[in-house]
Scaffold this active site. Sequence first.
Site, short mmCIF file in Angstrom:
data_model
loop_
_atom_site.label_atom_id
_atom_site.label_comp_id
_atom_site.label_asym_id
_atom_site.label_seq_id
_atom_site.Cartn_x
_atom_site.Cartn_y
_atom_site.Cartn_z
N CYS A 1 0.83 -1.21 0.00
CA CYS A 1 0.00 0.00 0.00
C CYS A 1 0.86 1.26 0.00
O CYS A 1 1.85 1.34 0.73
CB CYS A 1 -0.91 -0.02 1.23
N CYS B 1 0.81 5.08 3.40
CA CYS B 1 1.63 5.53 4.53
C CYS B 1 3.11 5.55 4.13
O CYS B 1 3.57 4.69 3.39
CB CYS B 1 1.44 4.60 5.73
N CYS C 1 -7.64 -0.96 7.26
CA CYS C 1 -6.66 0.13 7.21
C CYS C 1 -6.46 0.65 8.63
O CYS C 1 -7.39 1.19 9.24
CB CYS C 1 -7.15 1.25 6.29
N GLN D 1 -11.25 18.39 8.28
CA GLN D 1 -10.05 17.69 8.74
C GLN D 1 -10.40 16.29 9.23
O GLN D 1 -11.38 16.10 9.96
CB GLN D 1 -9.38 18.48 9.86
N TYR E 1 -10.34 31.03 1.98
CA TYR E 1 -10.49 29.58 1.83
C TYR E 1 -11.23 29.07 3.07
O TYR E 1 -10.78 28.16 3.77
CB TYR E 1 -9.14 28.88 1.66
N GLU F 1 -14.96 31.61 0.17
CA GLU F 1 -14.78 30.19 -0.12
C GLU F 1 -15.19 29.90 -1.56
O GLU F 1 -16.22 30.39 -2.02
CB GLU F 1 -15.59 29.34 0.85
N ASP G 1 -6.07 29.61 4.86
CA ASP G 1 -6.03 28.15 4.97
C ASP G 1 -6.19 27.56 3.57
O ASP G 1 -7.20 26.93 3.24
CB ASP G 1 -7.14 27.66 5.90
N CYS H 1 -0.79 22.88 4.95
CA CYS H 1 -0.57 21.44 5.00
C CYS H 1 0.63 21.02 4.14
O CYS H 1 0.90 19.83 3.99
CB CYS H 1 -1.82 20.68 4.56
#
Length: 398
Positions: free
Chosen positions: A113, A116, A197, A230, A259, A283, A323, A350
């Site tokens: 996978c 990760c 998962c 989130q 945003y 937005e 954001d 992020c």
Amino acid sequence: MSSRQRRPVRHARAKQPRGRSRIGERFEVEVGAIAHGGHVVARVPTGGVHEPTGEPETRVVFVRHAVPGERVVVEITEGTDGDRFWRGDAVEVLAPSPDRVVPPCPYAGPGKCGGCDFQHVSPTAQRDLKAAVIREQLVRLARLDPTDPLLETRVEAVPGDEDGLRWRTRQSYARTADGSRAMRLHRSHDVIAVGDCLIARTDAREPAPGTVTERVLGRDFTVATDGFWQVHPGAPETLVTTVLDLLDPRPGERALDLYAGVGLFAAFLADRVGSEGRVVAIEGDAQASALSQGNVPSAECSVGDVLPALSSYPESFDLVVLDPPREGARRAVVEEVVARSPRAVAYVACDPAALARDLAIFAEHGYRAAALRAFDLFPMTHHVECVALVVPSDATEG
């Protein structure tokens, strides 16, 4: 938080070979530092000679499934003689790092996978690796001095996961030919069947049309089940409290939430600035903007892409929350923010590379990063969330 999806998963593109393929070749190497993207850097001999110097030619390889300082056997997964760099997997560990652990997930590892990046690294060391990436991006792209105190920022664990597992409240799956749940391999359309998962909560939802109520710090928010929210359960409260602590909104101030998603930050900004203040939430997603109006009735909720929508609000603002999606705000938006002369900007990011690039643009226009916090909202992956406080360069400390 923006309802825009973060940057979509990009799969390896078919490209014209640039010479002999090196896929499948193996090299024994000592890997170096962590790089942005969840891999470590190594150099392997190509078998050629660098003509100007006569030295043996080497090629940079971005290696997954290794820890800095380890000696491993790397198998090349992408690369030809003509490529500037190759990609590879650590398929055998000859000298393990003390930070290495047995991956808790049976689907993690070379050829498995691709979801990760760090299942083989202890949670504490994962956060150290992410902090190293943040520091490197801030020095290289934001051009911070290597002695800047911001570079001492550590990545903080956030309540809501189980030692880095069981944190995704929403999870999307691919499907096998027989319809079983599956995940994609790294940089591939190929899939592997996944029974469980381990980073997903047992009650994780798969995106579907509809709405759900999320509660944050005593407030309810209506959220589209197939829109952005989130996925770490501790993220909304952590980000809200951090943004409010850094901005310190005052009664009567004017605030821009860019945003804005469904109005998470706008709601708490509105509480702080009160009836004499003003909050504008912009937005791009129409559904999220409509939901924000219900979630924050006292705010002015504007739907549209941030850059053109800002033209409707040319006046000055005291505070700004940024954001943006993974690609960051970019120059045009940063310059529009600066043009409104805010006393403080909270930049929620992020992607540390996009944050660092935009901080450099702020610096060009007389603003500096005065504080930075980083949070491990995506354990077992290379992703990390940062919140930076940006203020005019001549603003006094404290």
